[in-house]
Design an enzyme around this catalytic site. Structure first.
Site, short mmCIF file in Angstrom:
data_model
loop_
_atom_site.label_atom_id
_atom_site.label_comp_id
_atom_site.label_asym_id
_atom_site.label_seq_id
_atom_site.Cartn_x
_atom_site.Cartn_y
_atom_site.Cartn_z
N GLN A 280 0.81 -1.22 0.00
CA GLN A 280 0.00 0.00 0.00
C GLN A 280 0.84 1.27 0.00
O GLN A 280 0.48 2.26 -0.63
CB GLN A 280 -0.95 -0.01 1.20
CG GLN A 280 -2.07 -1.02 1.09
CD GLN A 280 -2.95 -0.76 -0.12
OE1 GLN A 280 -3.49 0.34 -0.29
NE2 GLN A 280 -3.11 -1.76 -0.97
N HIS B 36 1.86 3.58 -3.01
CA HIS B 36 1.02 4.64 -3.58
C HIS B 36 1.79 5.95 -3.71
O HIS B 36 1.62 6.68 -4.69
CB HIS B 36 -0.21 4.86 -2.72
CG HIS B 36 -1.39 4.02 -3.10
ND1 HIS B 36 -2.19 4.31 -4.17
CD2 HIS B 36 -1.89 2.90 -2.54
CE1 HIS B 36 -3.15 3.40 -4.26
NE2 HIS B 36 -2.99 2.53 -3.29
N GLU C 275 -7.55 4.85 7.24
CA GLU C 275 -8.36 4.54 6.06
C GLU C 275 -8.55 3.03 5.89
O GLU C 275 -9.67 2.53 5.84
CB GLU C 275 -7.67 5.12 4.82
CG GLU C 275 -8.34 4.80 3.51
CD GLU C 275 -7.50 5.22 2.32
OE1 GLU C 275 -8.06 5.29 1.22
OE2 GLU C 275 -6.28 5.47 2.48
N HIS C 276 -7.44 2.30 5.76
CA HIS C 276 -7.49 0.85 5.60
C HIS C 276 -6.99 0.19 6.87
O HIS C 276 -5.93 0.55 7.38
CB HIS C 276 -6.58 0.38 4.46
CG HIS C 276 -6.85 1.02 3.14
ND1 HIS C 276 -5.98 1.92 2.55
CD2 HIS C 276 -7.90 0.90 2.29
CE1 HIS C 276 -6.48 2.31 1.38
NE2 HIS C 276 -7.64 1.71 1.21
N ASP D 159 -9.32 -2.56 -2.97
CA ASP D 159 -8.91 -1.50 -3.90
C ASP D 159 -9.36 -1.79 -5.33
O ASP D 159 -9.70 -0.87 -6.07
CB ASP D 159 -7.38 -1.36 -3.90
CG ASP D 159 -6.86 -0.49 -2.78
OD1 ASP D 159 -7.67 0.17 -2.12
OD2 ASP D 159 -5.64 -0.49 -2.57
N HIS E 131 -43.87 33.85 12.73
CA HIS E 131 -44.02 32.40 12.75
C HIS E 131 -45.35 32.02 13.40
O HIS E 131 -46.08 31.14 12.92
CB HIS E 131 -42.88 31.74 13.54
CG HIS E 131 -41.57 31.67 12.82
ND1 HIS E 131 -40.85 32.77 12.46
CD2 HIS E 131 -40.84 30.59 12.41
CE1 HIS E 131 -39.73 32.39 11.86
NE2 HIS E 131 -39.70 31.06 11.81
#
Length: 442
Positions: free
Chosen positions: A250, A253, A318-319, A352, A412
């Site tokens: 990962q 990236h 995230e993961h 993914d 109102h």
């Protein structure tokens, strides 16, 4: 108490990097807002070396990209898109419109209304990440979005055929060969040739993520999806090789992608660190992965599952890949994560690329307040009400009038009073709300 065998960059270093990105993005978006297509073209030339009169790809160009792919390539894309579409359809069916009579004559409901236009960013500067086209375009289409446009940067000086094919096969209505801030800015703000959208979705690098953050409010966004984050939670039910593989798989990236091992075994921790160094000697993407690991990689040894959950929820990554003897413990106890990958037979790469869940997920602790991209992100849950009897209108009107009086809203209150007079046939004087005294206000 947990022990850090390796720490990543300090909060001060990260904050300084964020400030630099923020300033660049702010100036760039202002330029796009002011000059439109001219600014987009200048930025595309500057950052991607990519110059065209019109950045929208023609039908002929799209078909040419599709034709360059093999039958197996297209079959693989079709398989992945089928999984994504299937799960998105299941999600859509779970979202129901409602209508209920809450009091005699009072009907309340909500409808789930798709946004009219979505802009999908597909990252592809370093790698042609075609999977992001499945995740965004198909999900938007299943939600019922009428107009879906996409942007992806050129790859090696031209549109990436696999990305273009994935965008087209997913059902994009317009495909643009644009990347970075200029892409998301053009879609969100609109230019002379690109009509603005209502919601901006898709992952990207730090500049894309910051651009989305600054554009939020002018358009909707899915979430803050910046550089990939990966947390491996493991015990001695697995070995260092698989932990190292899942981290390096990962962090390739980008050099700003953090990868963390969280374990209750110092033995596994040290074994994983050795395996990472070994794999960095053979991994083709080692140049990028090593920078990410050296700068942002961490190894944490906790004392128990309970402490591992506490640390994982603080990280809010995230993961989160869980490889323990009891992965469901983390499923049942963790609260802050983008997506969980439970057991050694699955992994982040499955999510993914192909398994069917969406890979656009929250980063930088935003998993504390949002989940990932899904059909619901393209839907607006809009309420409505109907009062269908005179008696109901008068009953609600009387309560409303008195409550308006507590707040001092005479106008109102009169909205309620006129209905009490007409439908309840009661003589309620005009603007009968009692304005609160100073003591009541206090």
């Amino acid at each position: 108490m947990a022990v850090w065998l390796k720490r990543g960059a300090t909060a001060e270093v990260k904050a300084d990097a964020d400030r630099k990105v923020r300033d660049i993005v702010e100036a760039t978006l202002a330029d796009i807002d002011q000059r439109g297509d001219a600014a987009v073209r200048d930025l595309s030339i500057k950052f991607d070396g990519w110059d065209r009169e019109d950045y929208r790809l023609s039908d002929r160009e799209i078909q040419a990209c599709i034709d360059t792919l093999s039958k197996q390539d297209l079959k693989d894309i079709e398989f992945a898109q089928t999984q994504v579409k299937n799960f998105a359809q299941i999600q859509r069916k779970s979202i129901q419109d409602v209508e209920v009579e809450t009091l005699p004559g009072v009907i309340l409901g909500h409808k789930n209304v798709p946004v009219n236009a979505a802009g999908c960013y597909v990252p592809g500067g370093k790698y042609p990440l075609l999977a992001s086209a499945h995740m965004s375009v198909i999900t938007a289409k299943v939600a019922g979005v009428k107009r879906v446009i996409t942007c992806a940067p050129p790859f090696n000086g031209k549109p990436a055929p696999a990305i273009v094919a994935a965008q087209a096969l997913a059902g994009a209505d317009a495909i643009y060969a644009l990347g970075g801030i200029q892409a998301v800015g053009a879609m969100a703000l609109g230019t002379q040739t690109i009509d603005p959208i209502d919601i901006l979705v898709g992952p990207g690098n730090a500049f894309v993520a910051e651009a989305k953050r600054q554009l939020f409010g002018r358009v909707g966004i899915d979430l803050f999806a910046g550089p990939t984050e990966t947390l491996i939670i493991a015990d001695e039910s697995v070995d260092g090789e698989i932990c190292a593989t899942d981290i390096l798989g990962q962090v390739e990236h980008g050099p700003d992608s953090p990868g963390i091992l969280l374990t209750n075994s110092e033995k596994l921790a040290r074994e994983t660190m050795v395996e990472i160094e070994r794999l960095l000697g053979v991994l083709p993407t080692a140049d990028i992965a090593r920078k990410a690991w050296e700068t942002y990689g961490e190894v944490i040894v906790a004392e128990s599952y309970e402490e591992m959950v506490k640390i994982a929820d603080e990280l809010a990554f995230e993961h989160v890949q869980v490889m323990t003897s009891d992965p469901d413990y983390f499923l049942n106890n963790m609260t802050n994560y983008g997506a969980l990958f439970l057991g050694p037979r699955t992994n982040v790469s499955f999510g993914d690329k192909v398994i069917g869940t969406n890979h656009t997920l929250p980063t930088k602790k935003s998993a504390r307040f949002t989940g990932g991209l899904w059909v619901g992100k393209f839907l607006k849950t809009c309420t409505y009400q109907k009062v269908v009897t005179d008696e109901a209108s008068a009953l609600v009107g009387e309560y409303c009038s008195r409550l308006c009086g507590l707040e001092g809203f005479a106008g109102h209150g009169e909205q309620a009073n006129i209905r009490v007079r007409r439908y309840g046939h009661r003589d309620v004087p005009y603007a009968s709300c009692v304005v609160p005294s100073d003591k009541t206000r206090a």
